[in-house]
Structure formats: structure tokens, C-alpha cells
Design an enzyme around this catalytic site. Structure first.
Site, mmCIF file in Angstrom:
data_model
loop_
_atom_site.group_PDB
_atom_site.id
_atom_site.type_symbol
_atom_site.label_atom_id
_atom_site.label_comp_id
_atom_site.label_asym_id
_atom_site.label_seq_id
_atom_site.Cartn_x
_atom_site.Cartn_y
_atom_site.Cartn_z
ATOM 1 C CD GLU A 85 8.093 2.267 -10.508
ATOM 2 O OE1 GLU A 85 8.694 3.056 -11.259
ATOM 3 O OE2 GLU A 85 7.713 1.132 -10.858
ATOM 4 N NE ARG A 95 -2.274 -3.085 -20.330
ATOM 5 C CZ ARG A 95 -2.964 -4.160 -19.940
ATOM 6 N NH1 ARG A 95 -3.726 -4.802 -20.814
ATOM 7 N NH2 ARG A 95 -2.889 -4.614 -18.697
ATOM 8 C CB CYS A 148 0.730 1.877 -9.780
ATOM 9 S SG CYS A 148 0.096 0.316 -9.121
ATOM 10 C CG HIS A 170 5.056 -1.147 -9.913
ATOM 11 N ND1 HIS A 170 5.199 0.065 -10.535
ATOM 12 C CD2 HIS A 170 3.730 -1.436 -9.968
ATOM 13 C CE1 HIS A 170 4.010 0.490 -10.953
ATOM 14 N NE2 HIS A 170 3.096 -0.403 -10.616
#
Ligand code: PCA
Length: 218
Positions: A85, A95, A148, A170
Site C-alpha cells: 500500500e 461498507r 485496514c 494487503h
């Protein structure tokens, strides 16, 4: 050198979430607990998939272990590669509710904090080393807006004036998980463990990152 004197690398994984019974980020990081890399001792800690509590536990772990390097790892179901990342952004937009039932929408992680922090890890050098080892890897331009990214942003904020390097990776579903998600790519936990060892080793050995194209058009 006694083990207390050894420099520490803090590695975190997450608890299972979203109806999964395992989280490969914890399966992989747990397997590296107590192992050594370049004379550094790896300490692995599990973080809860909860806004707020995850960061509190991360900050406690940093205080307790006094690491020179922190790498947080999370599962990104649907991705096919280890995703290094690049950037964490100052927003929570969930979500699905977290494991404690919280579902923040468009809230700042740090009030009036910078919009974003870049990783402090040499992700291009890490990428090259992973590819050389035949491990699927990519630079990712977003860590999402769930727990995250929350942990990644909070990590970089906590380290902003310190000499500790930090970043986030990830990882895909494990094959066991992908079996329940038709069409989803998977990466064996053993491969992730190998990849994390390489990533940590490169991060410990590399000061200035390599210049290597790994951007994206979208
Ligand atoms: N992945 C989630 C949170 C915990 C995890 O392993 C995420 O990508 O935000």
C-alpha cells in the site's frame, strides 16, 4: 545479544471478519512470531477488526515492543497479489459494520489531520524483490476506507515524528477462503509468509527506495 536487547519488528494481522472463520493476515503473521530477520526479532500481534479499538491496540503494541519497523497486514478478498500500500487517507467509510457493530460513514480518522500519509517503506524495492522470488505482488494506490486504511492512517500518524518506519500490506484470500467465493483469486498462506519475510528483509536493508514504475491508470 540477549533477546531483550534485540531490535524488534512489529508485525500485525487481523481477526476474522465479514463471516469468515479465519483471517490469513493473522495466520501468516502469527507464523512469523519469534522468528528473526537480519538480527531483528519479529513480534506478531493480532488487531481487532474494529474502528478505534484496532488503533488503540496498535499504539499499545508500539509502546510495549518499541519496534524499529512496523508492518501491518490485512486481508483484501478479491485481490490477486500481495498489495504494497502506497497511501493511507483520513476517512472511515464502512461498507459493512465492523466486528463491534460500528459503521462510520465519511468520518475523519484524525480530526483536522492531513488528508493522507504515504507509506514509509521502500515499496518499489520490496516489489522488485517479491517479483524476483516469483511471488505475485503489486503496488496498490488505495488501502480502501475500512479498518485496514484506518489502522494504516493511524499508524502513520502515530509515527509521524518518530524514527520508526511503518507501512501496510494487503493479501488475497487463502485458498480455503476462496473456495467459498467463486472466481476469487487466492494465495497460499505459506507463500504470504515467504513474501512477508522478503518484504521485511528489504525494508530493513533499504534506505532510499528504488525508482521503478509501478503506477496505475485507474
Ligand atoms: N481486512 C479489512 C479489515 C481487516 C482485514 O483483514 C480491510 O481491508 O479493511
Amino acid at each position: 545479544m540477549s533477546s531483550e536487547k534485540q531490535k524488534v519488528v512489529l508485525l500485525t494481522g487481523f481477526a476474522p471478519f465479514d463471516d469468515e472463520s479465519v483471517n490469513p493476515s493473522w495466520q501468516a503473521t502469527r507464523a512469523l512470531h519469534g522468528r528473526h530477520i537480519n538480527g531483528h526479532r519479529i513480534v506478531a500481534r493480532q488487531l481487532p477488526v474494529e474502528f478505534g479499538a484496532s488503533l488503540k491496540e496498535l499504539r499499545t503494541a508500539i509502546r510495549e515492543t518499541k519496534p524499529v519497523l512496523v508492518l501491518c497486514v490485512g486481508q483484501a478478498g478479491g485481490r490477486a497479489s500481495m498489495s504494497l500500500e502506497r497511501v493511507a487517507i483520513n476517512v472511515d467509510d464502512a461498507r459493512i459494520p465492523d466486528n463491534a457493530g460500528a459503521q462510520p460513514i465519511d468520518s475523519e480518522i484524525v480530526r483536522a489531520g492531513p488528508a493522507a500519509y504515504f507509506t514509509a517503506l521502500p515499496i518499489k524495492a520490496m516489489l522488485a524483490a517479491l517479483h524476483e522470488a516469483g511471488i505475485p505482488a503489486e503496488v496498490s494506490q488505495t488501502a480502501g476506507t475500512y479498518v485496514c486504511n484506518h489502522v494504516f492512517y493511524g499508524l502513520m500518524h502515530a509515527l509521524r515524528n518518530r524514527r520508526i518506519r511503518g507501512g501496510f500490506v494487503h493479501i488475497p484470500y487463502s485458498p480455503e477462503q476462496a473456495g467459498r467465493h467463486p472466481g476469487a483469486p487466492a494465495l497460499p498462506v505459506e507463500t504470504v509468509i515467504r513474501g512477508l519475510r522478503i518484504a521485511l528483509q528489504v525494508a530493513l536493508e533499504t534506505g532510499t527506495d528504488r525508482r521503478l514504475a509501478a503506477g496505475a491508470e485507474h
